[in-house]
Design a protein around this motif. Structure first.
Motif, PDB file in Angstrom:
ATOM      1  N   THR A 198       0.829  -1.394   0.127  1.00 35.17           N
ATOM      2  CA  THR A 198      -0.135  -0.086  -0.084  1.00 35.17           C
ATOM      3  C   THR A 198       0.798   1.279   0.003  1.00 35.17           C
ATOM      4  O   THR A 198       0.510   2.064  -0.547  1.00 35.17           O
ATOM      5  N   VAL A 199       1.688   1.273   0.935  1.00 38.13           N
ATOM      6  CA  VAL A 199       2.737   2.492   1.029  1.00 38.13           C
ATOM      7  C   VAL A 199       3.429   2.791  -0.237  1.00 38.13           C
ATOM      8  O   VAL A 199       3.627   3.797  -0.900  1.00 38.13           O
ATOM      9  N   VAL A 200       4.158   1.761  -0.839  1.00 35.14           N
ATOM     10  CA  VAL A 200       4.984   1.945  -1.789  1.00 35.14           C
ATOM     11  C   VAL A 200       4.395   2.273  -3.266  1.00 35.14           C
ATOM     12  O   VAL A 200       4.541   3.180  -3.926  1.00 35.14           O
ATOM     13  N   PHE A 201       3.034   1.500  -3.294  1.00 35.60           N
ATOM     14  CA  PHE A 201       2.388   1.760  -4.475  1.00 35.60           C
ATOM     15  C   PHE A 201       1.605   3.126  -4.431  1.00 35.60           C
ATOM     16  O   PHE A 201       1.540   3.858  -5.602  1.00 35.60           O
ATOM     17  N   THR A 202       1.116   3.683  -3.291  1.00 31.81           N
ATOM     18  CA  THR A 202       0.425   4.821  -2.962  1.00 31.81           C
ATOM     19  C   THR A 202       1.549   6.051  -3.225  1.00 31.81           C
ATOM     20  O   THR A 202       1.315   7.056  -3.992  1.00 31.81           O
ATOM     21  N   LEU A 203       2.584   6.019  -2.645  1.00 37.16           N
ATOM     22  CA  LEU A 203       3.777   6.920  -2.865  1.00 37.16           C
ATOM     23  C   LEU A 203       4.249   6.953  -4.200  1.00 37.16           C
ATOM     24  O   LEU A 203       4.922   8.038  -4.745  1.00 37.16           O
ATOM     25  N   TYR A 204       4.523   5.769  -4.845  1.00 40.27           N
ATOM     26  CA  TYR A 204       4.865   5.916  -6.294  1.00 40.27           C
ATOM     27  C   TYR A 204       3.825   6.609  -7.201  1.00 40.27           C
ATOM     28  O   TYR A 204       4.290   7.326  -8.200  1.00 40.27           O
ATOM     29  N   VAL A 205       2.729   6.363  -6.871  1.00 38.73           N
ATOM     30  CA  VAL A 205       1.588   6.941  -7.715  1.00 38.73           C
ATOM     31  C   VAL A 205       1.673   8.544  -7.534  1.00 38.73           C
ATOM     32  O   VAL A 205       1.574   9.381  -8.632  1.00 38.73           O
ATOM     33  N   LYS A 206       1.725   9.087  -6.129  1.00 41.06           N
ATOM     34  CA  LYS A 206       1.796  10.207  -6.085  1.00 41.06           C
ATOM     35  C   LYS A 206       3.012  10.963  -6.466  1.00 41.06           C
ATOM     36  O   LYS A 206       3.019  12.109  -6.798  1.00 41.06           O
ATOM     37  N   HIS A 207       4.271  10.377  -6.171  1.00 40.63           N
ATOM     38  CA  HIS A 207       5.447  11.009  -6.397  1.00 40.63           C
ATOM     39  C   HIS A 207       6.272  10.676  -7.585  1.00 40.63           C
ATOM     40  O   HIS A 207       7.409  11.201  -8.196  1.00 40.63           O
ATOM     41  N   LYS A 208       5.727   9.553  -8.320  1.00 40.02           N
ATOM     42  CA  LYS A 208       6.343   8.909  -9.466  1.00 40.02           C
ATOM     43  C   LYS A 208       8.029   8.685  -9.549  1.00 40.02           C
ATOM     44  O   LYS A 208       8.801   8.698 -10.316  1.00 40.02           O
ATOM     45  N   THR A 209       8.197   8.228  -8.125  1.00 39.53           N
ATOM     46  CA  THR A 209       9.550   7.756  -8.082  1.00 39.53           C
ATOM     47  C   THR A 209       9.309   6.668  -6.778  1.00 39.53           C
ATOM     48  O   THR A 209       8.474   6.494  -5.938  1.00 39.53           O
ATOM     49  N   MET A 210      10.516   5.665  -6.879  1.00 38.75           N
ATOM     50  CA  MET A 210      10.542   4.658  -5.709  1.00 38.75           C
ATOM     51  C   MET A 210      11.847   4.298  -5.139  1.00 38.75           C
ATOM     52  O   MET A 210      12.787   4.352  -6.391  1.00 38.75           O
TER      53      MET A 210
END
Length: 406
Positions: free
Chosen positions: A211-223
């Protein structure tokens, strides 16, 4: 006095992570009593307003439940305890917020404490005193007993829940500063958690990470690449576990075969029984605090007794409960209460901007999924961790600064 105040948070953290339930009957915890010390500090009118709204909400439900019909002794006891618990959580919030700048030291001390306690527990393994730290568990009900680590908590899964913040702190510290010390601390906190064999913890951890990794990737386009490395490592560990016979592998097999009594009881059976309990009075407003002990005699005990008449008899299982916070909320407060529970969580998520900090986001997501797999609605440990999500701590784990670090 100033020196005492300086170490007060560290002392409270050690009590919470290591000794919170030692010597006390569930669901009481030492942090319930420590919170009372906050009353001596100046509470604002806003604090009294918040407490008043919480109490009024419970009294509104209480009136409905009273009119529906309740066993008055259990009802009053549970109602008063839950009011006290909610007010004490407000005091915990004040205490933690006031000491928010001292969490670094407190978490590090607690990490060493948890590791040292586990090493001590290993010395007692298979001795006549191993019951202090270890719990024999029969996952299938066939008499095949497996030892699970519970520390000084009253239950292995409860210990895994309590130390979850330390796990996330150690993990993020390793990701941000990959030193030998950080690596050893992460391994040191991971081993006791693995020894609890708590699949509620493992399941909630998996879903929270996704959840955290997917959500923040969608929001910030970086991982962060380190998260991918952690996921790959976890998969390798999973493969390694299945490469030889061991207790964790055996429990995986039992769970996937649908015969694990602990997982079944904490998940789908709990929701089914919670619904059936609420159905006895009102699906909208539930049966009321303390009434599971009464209604459960008509719903819960008959459901389990055919499987094990002796194990689920009144003598062996005197106090009935649903080991799932959300299912228990459904039974006690109905669908309205369950909606308010989730609604309050999402409100606090956006109100306190949990998503801006990796530590708080991981812990919040973990708790959200964990409440669907275990715990209790009046758990001091779970409520304290929800409070921790709302405190602006560990600025170094803020998403923007963390992603910008090398």
């Amino acid at each position: 006095m100033n020196k005492i105040k300086k170490y007060l948070l560290s002392f409270s953290a050690i009590v919470f992570f290591l000794l919170n339930n030692a010597g006390l009957p569930a669901p009481l915890a030492w942090t319930n009593f420590i919170a009372l010390g906050e009353i001596r500090n100046n509470l604002s009118k806003e604090d009294f307003k918040r407490a008043g709204l919480l109490v009024l909400g419970l009294l509104f439900f209480g009136l409905i439940h009273f009119l529906q019909g309740v066993q008055i002794e259990y009802f009053i006891q549970s109602q008063l305890y839950f009011i006290y618990l909610l007010v004490s959580m407000l005091l915990v919030y004040k205490f933690l917020k006031r000491h928010s700048g001292q969490f670094e030291r407190s978490f590090q001390i607690s990490l060493y404490g948890v590791i040292c306690l586990f090493v001590t527990a290993l010395l007692f393994y298979n001795s006549s005193y191993d019951f202090i730290f270890w719990k024999n568990h029969d996952f299938v009900g066939t008499g095949n007993v497996f030892k699970r680590y519970q520390g000084l908590s009253y239950e292995p899964s409860h210990l895994a829940l309590i130390v979850a913040p330390l796990f996330f702190y150690a993990f993020l510290e390793l990701c941000k500063t990959p030193t030998l010390k950080a690596f050893l601390l992460f391994i040191g906190i991971s081993i006791p958690i693995l020894a609890t064999v708590s699949f509620g913890f493992f399941g909630a951890l998996f879903f929270s990470f996704i959840t955290v990794v997917f959500t923040l990737y969608v929001k910030h386009k970086t991982m962060k690449k380190v998260f991918i490395a952690f996921l790959v490592t976890a998969m390798l560990v999973f493969v390694a576990i299945f490469s030889f016979e061991n207790g964790i592998q055996e429990r995986f097999i039992v769970i996937f075969s649908g015969h694990d009594s602990s997982v079944n009881g904490r998940f789908h059976e709990a929701f089914y029984l919670g619904y059936k309990c609420a159905e006895q009075k009102s699906l909208f407003f539930g049966i009321g605090p303390g009434q599971i002990k009464v209604i459960g005699e008509e719903v819960i005990r008959p459901f389990y007794q055919p499987w094990d008449p002796i194990g689920y008899s009144k003598e062996k299982w005197p106090i009935l409960a649903l080991p799932n916070a959300s299912a228990e909320t459904l039974a006690i407060f109905g669908f309205v209460g369950l909606f308010l529970r989730f609604g309050m969580q999402f409100y606090l998520f956006y109100r306190t901007k949990v998503y801006q900090n990796y530590f708080r986001f991981f812990l919040f997501s973990f708790l959200f999924f964990y409440q669907l797999m275990g715990s209790f609605y009046n758990s001091t440990a779970e409520l304290t961790l929800w409070v921790l999500c709302c405190i602006p701590i560990f600025k170094k784990f803020d998403v923007l600064s963390f992603n910008g670090s090398k």
